[in-house]
Enzyme design. Structure first.
Site, PDB file in Angstrom:
ATOM      1  CE  LYS A 187     -13.948  -4.178  -7.694  1.00  0.00           C
ATOM      2  NZ  LYS A 187     -14.702  -3.758  -6.491  1.00  0.00           N
ATOM      3  CE  LYS A 235      -6.703 -14.281  -6.930  1.00  0.00           C
ATOM      4  NZ  LYS A 235      -6.921 -14.369  -5.446  1.00  0.00           N
ATOM      5  CE  LYS A 251      -3.429  -2.089   1.234  1.00  0.00           C
ATOM      6  NZ  LYS A 251      -4.759  -2.292   3.124  1.00  0.00           N
TER       7      LYS A 251
END
Ligand code: TRP
Length: 325
Positions: free
Chosen positions: A192, A189, A107
């Site tokens: 989004k 996989k 992050k």
């Protein structure tokens, strides 16, 4: 106990990887499922769209079969006890161990201009979520292993310092292999953040679903009988196995093995079966979102149920800590 980030628009990977597992657990366990709205403030301090996102994620989970009468489905920020426990746990969490967390390192790379203290203590808040209900089983994906490890560390540290209150929370997968739903573009996989065309969302309209499926990568077909399928073809079969009948799967497997498969037909069938799977969920989500009264009831009832459990734990916590004067 598990937490769901209110990012909205769930896809098929979320359904088969997580929600379906929750729905199964609700029959056999006393479950707490929480929308992690406080966690989202660590990266998205703007709260303007939050209400809509929280409503959507609740509606999507309910439409997929999570029953607010059977489980405790609530919003993190409504259970104030979470923040109190988070504060106590922060005193037991070392900056050094928090800085080593993989998700924290990711992050700060993604948001170099917003490296706030909440981001550093994200795993402490998550630990508070879990142990607040003295939860033992936490259905989460592989990406949450390290956070779970930290929750165990903080729970044990608390127990040793002040007295035994918390059981050790463990990752839980219902004794089943977690299903990995492949992306439609033949690599990795479904997710989004990647290409929108490579994921099937529960909110996708029928035509969009068909179009996305038809765009999946194929080739000229096998030339030798019973040959191994390349990854991108195996992925199409994986999706077929998730939503189509056993007969349909068998027929296309045979066609493949006998080298007379027609990928156009395969994808048409998969498209129709996907539509049949997704469209009832999408319609249910819309119905729920249009019923604000029902959603409000769910939210209020969830907060009340969650706080009964939270208050009981916090009474024990304050007792063993000796915060009684
Ligand atoms: N960190 C989790 C995620 O990114 C969400 C979450 C918040 C969570 N609190 C939790 C998961 C408690 C399990 C238990 O998906």
């Amino acid at each position: 106990m598990s937490g769901i980030r209110p990012t909205g628009y769930l896809h098929l990977g979320n359904y088969f990887g997580a929600i379906r597992n929750y729905v199964r657990m609700q029959e056999d366990y006393d479950c707490f499922f929480m929308v992690a709205d406080l966690h989202s403030l660590t990266t998205h301090p703007d709260t303007k769209g939050l209400k809509q996102n929280v409503h959507r994620v609740l509606a999507e989970n309910i439409a997929c079969g999570l029953d607010p009468e059977k489980v405790t489905l609530y919003c993190q920020s409504h259970v104030f006890e979470t923040s109190e426990l988070y504060l106590y746990l922060n005193m037991l969490a070392y900056v050094g161990e928090l800085e080593k967390t993989v998700t924290f390192k990711d992050k700060i790379r993604q948001h170099p201009n917003n490296v706030n203290a909440g981001l550093l203590t994200y795993p402490v808040l998550q630990s508070a979520d879990i142990i607040l209900h003295r939860a033992k089983h936490v259905p989460v994906g592989k990406d949450q292993e390290q956070h779970l490890e930290m929750a165990r560390t903080f729970a044990n540290r608390f127990n040793h310092r002040y007295g035994e209150v918390f059981p050790e929370p463990k990752a839980f997968n219902n004794n089943e292999e977690l299903v990995k739903v492949p992306s439609l573009d033949g690599s990795g996989k479904m997710s989004k953040s990647e290409n929108q065309m490579s994921a099937l969302f529960l909110a996708d309209e029928d035509e969009v679903i068909r179009k996305k499926v038809m765009k999946a990568k194929t080739d000229a077909g096998p030339t030798e009988e019973n040959s191994k399928k390349p990854d991108y073809i195996e992925n199409i079969f994986t999706l077929l196995r998730l939503v189509s009948s056993a007969d349909v799967v068998k027929k296309f497997e045979q066609n493949y093995d006998q080298c007379n498969i027609r990928y156009g037909d395969l994808k048409k069938q998969l498209g129709e079966d996907m539509v049949a799977f997704i469209s009832p969920i999408r319609e249910k989500v819309d119905d729920i979102l249009n019923d604000q009264k029902y959603l409000n009831e769910v939210i209020i009832q969830g907060a009340e149920k969650a706080r009964v459990s939270a208050r009981a734990t916090m009474t024990l916590v304050r007792d063993v800590m000796g915060l009684r004067y």
